[in-house]
Design a protein around this motif. Sequence first.
Motif, PDB file in Angstrom:
ATOM      1  N   UNK A   1     -25.163  -7.191  -7.277  1.00 37.69           N
ATOM      2  CA  UNK A   1     -25.444  -6.338  -6.339  1.00 37.69           C
ATOM      3  C   UNK A   1     -24.049  -5.981  -5.351  1.00 37.69           C
ATOM      4  N   UNK A   2     -23.025  -7.059  -5.329  1.00 39.50           N
ATOM      5  CA  UNK A   2     -21.935  -6.845  -4.158  1.00 39.50           C
ATOM      6  C   UNK A   2     -20.984  -6.077  -5.052  1.00 39.50           C
ATOM      7  N   UNK A   3     -20.606  -6.152  -6.415  1.00 39.42           N
ATOM      8  CA  UNK A   3     -19.627  -5.456  -7.141  1.00 39.42           C
ATOM      9  C   UNK A   3     -20.436  -3.946  -7.177  1.00 39.42           C
ATOM     10  N   UNK A   4     -21.639  -3.935  -7.604  1.00 33.77           N
ATOM     11  CA  UNK A   4     -22.291  -2.480  -7.791  1.00 33.77           C
ATOM     12  C   UNK A   4     -21.925  -1.792  -6.499  1.00 33.77           C
ATOM     13  N   UNK A   5     -21.512  -2.352  -5.356  1.00 34.02           N
ATOM     14  CA  UNK A   5     -21.447  -1.798  -4.037  1.00 34.02           C
ATOM     15  C   UNK A   5     -20.133  -1.644  -3.564  1.00 34.02           C
ATOM     16  N   UNK A   6     -19.144  -2.154  -4.492  1.00 36.23           N
ATOM     17  CA  UNK A   6     -17.763  -1.810  -4.317  1.00 36.23           C
ATOM     18  C   UNK A   6     -17.263  -3.013  -3.683  1.00 36.23           C
TER      19      UNK A   6
ATOM     20  N   UNK B   1     -20.379 -22.061  -9.844  1.00 35.22           N
ATOM     21  CA  UNK B   1     -20.541 -20.728 -10.531  1.00 35.22           C
ATOM     22  C   UNK B   1     -19.316 -19.788 -10.229  1.00 35.22           C
ATOM     23  N   UNK B   2     -18.388 -20.152  -9.369  1.00 33.31           N
ATOM     24  CA  UNK B   2     -17.466 -19.169  -8.984  1.00 33.31           C
ATOM     25  C   UNK B   2     -16.671 -18.698 -10.293  1.00 33.31           C
ATOM     26  N   UNK B   3     -16.254 -19.543 -10.975  1.00 31.17           N
ATOM     27  CA  UNK B   3     -15.517 -18.795 -12.214  1.00 31.17           C
ATOM     28  C   UNK B   3     -16.197 -17.862 -12.963  1.00 31.17           C
ATOM     29  N   UNK B   4     -17.524 -17.564 -12.774  1.00 33.62           N
ATOM     30  CA  UNK B   4     -18.190 -16.899 -13.449  1.00 33.62           C
ATOM     31  C   UNK B   4     -18.572 -15.553 -12.659  1.00 33.62           C
ATOM     32  N   UNK B   5     -18.146 -15.364 -11.351  1.00 28.25           N
ATOM     33  CA  UNK B   5     -18.701 -14.262 -10.716  1.00 28.25           C
ATOM     34  C   UNK B   5     -17.629 -13.161 -10.873  1.00 28.25           C
ATOM     35  N   UNK B   6     -17.957 -11.785 -10.748  1.00 35.54           N
ATOM     36  CA  UNK B   6     -17.079 -10.755 -10.984  1.00 35.54           C
ATOM     37  C   UNK B   6     -16.171 -10.774  -9.571  1.00 35.54           C
ATOM     38  N   UNK B   7     -16.771 -10.801  -8.432  1.00 36.18           N
ATOM     39  CA  UNK B   7     -16.432 -10.968  -7.206  1.00 36.18           C
ATOM     40  C   UNK B   7     -15.712 -12.229  -6.707  1.00 36.18           C
TER      41      UNK B   7
ATOM     42  N   UNK C   1     -18.668  -5.305   8.516  1.00 37.16           N
ATOM     43  CA  UNK C   1     -19.402  -6.226   7.406  1.00 37.16           C
ATOM     44  C   UNK C   1     -20.629  -5.846   6.977  1.00 37.16           C
ATOM     45  N   UNK C   2     -20.923  -6.279   5.930  1.00 32.53           N
ATOM     46  CA  UNK C   2     -22.360  -5.752   5.211  1.00 32.53           C
ATOM     47  C   UNK C   2     -23.422  -6.354   5.967  1.00 32.53           C
ATOM     48  N   UNK C   3     -23.164  -7.596   6.841  1.00 32.85           N
ATOM     49  CA  UNK C   3     -24.302  -8.253   7.510  1.00 32.85           C
ATOM     50  C   UNK C   3     -25.555  -8.673   6.677  1.00 32.85           C
ATOM     51  N   UNK C   4     -26.593  -7.615   6.725  1.00 35.51           N
ATOM     52  CA  UNK C   4     -27.809  -7.864   5.988  1.00 35.51           C
ATOM     53  C   UNK C   4     -27.780  -6.858   4.739  1.00 35.51           C
ATOM     54  N   UNK C   5     -26.732  -6.208   4.382  1.00 35.76           N
ATOM     55  CA  UNK C   5     -27.187  -5.115   3.623  1.00 35.76           C
ATOM     56  C   UNK C   5     -25.930  -4.636   2.770  1.00 35.76           C
ATOM     57  N   UNK C   6     -25.822  -4.918   1.292  1.00 35.80           N
ATOM     58  CA  UNK C   6     -24.726  -5.012   0.698  1.00 35.80           C
ATOM     59  C   UNK C   6     -24.218  -3.419   0.515  1.00 35.80           C
ATOM     60  N   UNK C   7     -24.895  -2.427   0.526  1.00 37.69           N
ATOM     61  CA  UNK C   7     -24.437  -1.031   0.299  1.00 37.69           C
ATOM     62  C   UNK C   7     -23.919  -0.551   1.465  1.00 37.69           C
ATOM     63  N   UNK C   8     -23.689  -1.400   2.582  1.00 31.79           N
ATOM     64  CA  UNK C   8     -23.512  -0.571   3.945  1.00 31.79           C
ATOM     65  C   UNK C   8     -22.206  -0.185   4.202  1.00 31.79           C
ATOM     66  N   UNK C   9     -21.232  -1.347   3.815  1.00 34.33           N
ATOM     67  CA  UNK C   9     -19.824  -0.946   4.066  1.00 34.33           C
ATOM     68  C   UNK C   9     -19.294   0.286   3.254  1.00 34.33           C
ATOM     69  N   UNK C  10     -19.530   0.552   2.075  1.00 35.42           N
ATOM     70  CA  UNK C  10     -19.187   1.781   1.469  1.00 35.42           C
ATOM     71  C   UNK C  10     -19.964   3.136   2.146  1.00 35.42           C
ATOM     72  N   UNK C  11     -21.281   2.914   2.579  1.00 35.64           N
ATOM     73  CA  UNK C  11     -21.738   4.033   3.022  1.00 35.64           C
ATOM     74  C   UNK C  11     -20.935   4.317   4.307  1.00 35.64           C
TER      75      UNK C  11
END
Length: 394
Positions: free
Chosen positions: A86-91, A123-129, A295-305
Amino acid sequence: MTDIFIEGGRTLIGSELAETSLTISGTDIVEVDATRGRARLAIDARNLLVLPGIVDLHGDAFERQMMPRAGVDFPIDVALADTDRQVVSNGITTVFHATTWSWEPGLRSGDNARRLLEAIERQRPHFAADTRFHLRHETYNLDAEEQWLAEGRVDLFAFNDHMDGVVADISNPRKRNRMVERTGLSSEEFDKLVEQIVSRAADVPVSIARLAAAARAAEVRMLSHDDQTPAMRRNFRDMGVRLAEFPVNEETARDAAAAGDAIVYGAPNVVRGGSHTGWTKASDMIAKGLCTVLASDYYYPAPLLAAFRLAADGVLPLTGAWKLISSAPAEATGLSDRGTIAASRRADILLVDDSLPLRPRLVAVIAAGKLVHLTDATRLAGTAATPRETVVAA
């Protein structure tokens, strides 16, 4: 790792947009205004924006992956993997998971925070972000320990005091039910616990001072959440807490700004046109120079938007709005290797189609030199000889 060439694009360099090309090698940007050279993978960025990746210093929307409904739990590893997508797909290429360690049992308990920290580390080594741990300490949690700070396992440390809200909401049936369900207690058990915790209020200031000293010793940057008065902000500042997170009124924000503190507001506040709590309107604070980070706070698409909303509304040019979600949070969290596009900086880069001003579309995301998100394969060139591991998620 495979060298990547980003061809063309309106690229954010400093505070200006310039038509240029970039070369990436390993995890870093090698050259700005580059030619393709030996790069094995090229991405056509013509007619797109090329922007630094988003640095999100406070996001807790991962809780919805852990508990999508009250009392319905999913394994932490599954929830975190979903959150990474989710985070990566929102930049968002750098994310601080804001994890609450409260006096409550259940979702925000110490045990749950510990499980989440261990899962992130595992899991950190496996995350894209680039995924980091932001510990939100409820100040009435008097049994909190300094161990994680001393061990260097905490990346940001925040002081939160939601006890007044708990006491106020306990008579509101809808909010009360949500709180009780989150803890897993019966209604009677919850009331007894709140009464017990409130009775120890006199011990809270000493606990705050102790933990702030531990964070300073560990060189962990600190935030104070929902500062209500300039005096409250000054008290935290005196303890080395230099990030003011969601100050609730303009007077307190002005005190923070005068002292050079970083001032954080929620990007959803900008997107929605105001706070869901009825407090400070973030776009007004930004217009007055009283917000330095979103900051995104509670919604990951928010910073980009939010960045594009600020530009569309004429509050800031896009270049200034983007600083609020990239270079400014990077600076506030001490991450000097990212947040801007320049040679030798970490290659966290977004390609954005801005043809619809309020609905930016991510075409590609590069995180630490890897292409981790792609929505338009026609933008690729020369991928035949590229090792498969370069494209992590497309």
